[in-house]
Design a protein around this motif. Structure first.
Motif, PDB file in Angstrom:
ATOM      1  N   LYS A  45     -59.500   6.112  17.189  1.00  0.00           N
ATOM      2  CA  LYS A  45     -58.866   6.192  15.876  1.00  0.00           C
ATOM      3  C   LYS A  45     -57.797   7.292  15.779  1.00  0.00           C
ATOM      4  O   LYS A  45     -57.529   7.816  14.711  1.00  0.00           O
ATOM      5  CB  LYS A  45     -59.915   6.342  14.770  1.00  0.00           C
ATOM      6  N   THR A  53     -53.757   3.839  14.312  1.00  0.00           N
ATOM      7  CA  THR A  53     -54.244   2.705  13.523  1.00  0.00           C
ATOM      8  C   THR A  53     -54.110   1.407  14.304  1.00  0.00           C
ATOM      9  O   THR A  53     -55.010   0.567  14.290  1.00  0.00           O
ATOM     10  CB  THR A  53     -53.443   2.600  12.205  1.00  0.00           C
ATOM     11  N   ASN A  68     -56.339  -5.326  16.502  1.00  0.00           N
ATOM     12  CA  ASN A  68     -55.827  -3.970  16.309  1.00  0.00           C
ATOM     13  C   ASN A  68     -54.794  -3.577  17.369  1.00  0.00           C
ATOM     14  O   ASN A  68     -54.219  -2.496  17.295  1.00  0.00           O
ATOM     15  CB  ASN A  68     -56.961  -2.945  16.209  1.00  0.00           C
TER      16      ASN A  68
END
Length: 143
Positions: free
Chosen positions: A56, A59, A102
């Motif tokens: 993390k 993003t 992601n």
């Protein structure tokens, strides 16, 4: 938003255009890619992007290689990474909407630079729909 990017020798010009676009929109970039067209190994540039997203620090991630396949396979080895190989803006949108991807993987030898920039723009601005898709996404990761 902080976004990690990595590319092999097929993607320096793609990376340059994507980074310029993202910076113009106020995003912060973590650059793990090569700026050379000399042959390199895509895993060396994919793993750091996956780690940034996994931990993390970023993003989203963007990875680029010739076909987009090798680097997508590399980053998908990491827990919590859902990398989608995209070659159209519609697939980029669906990867986010239905799969909560992601990391976007871009095939430099099969898309143009304007297409790649457009896919990234759509990818980072499209929300995951959740709902019926959440149960499927929950089943992706190995325990």
């Amino acid at each position: 938003m902080k976004i990690a990017i990595g590319n092999d020798h097929a993607g320096p010009e793609y990376k340059k255009a994507i980074v310029e676009f993202l910076i113009s929109k106020g995003h912060e970039i973590i650059n793990h890619g090569t700026d050379s067209i000399d042959s390199v190994d895509y895993p060396d540039f994919g793993h750091p992007v996956a780690i940034d997203v996994e931990k993390k620090y970023a993003t989203f991630g963007i990875v680029i290689c010739g076909s987009g396949n090798g680097i997508a396979m590399t980053v998908n080895k990491h827990q919590g990474i859902r990398a989608a190989l995209c070659w159209t803006k519609e697939i980029a949108a669906l990867a986010r909407q239905h799969n909560d991807a992601n990391i976007i993987s871009i095939p430099a030898r099969y898309t143009s630079i304007p297409q790649a920039v457009e896919m990234v723009a759509i990818f980072i601005s499209t929300d995951f729909e959740g709902g019926r898709h959440q149960n499927r996404v929950d089943k992706i990761m190995c325990q």
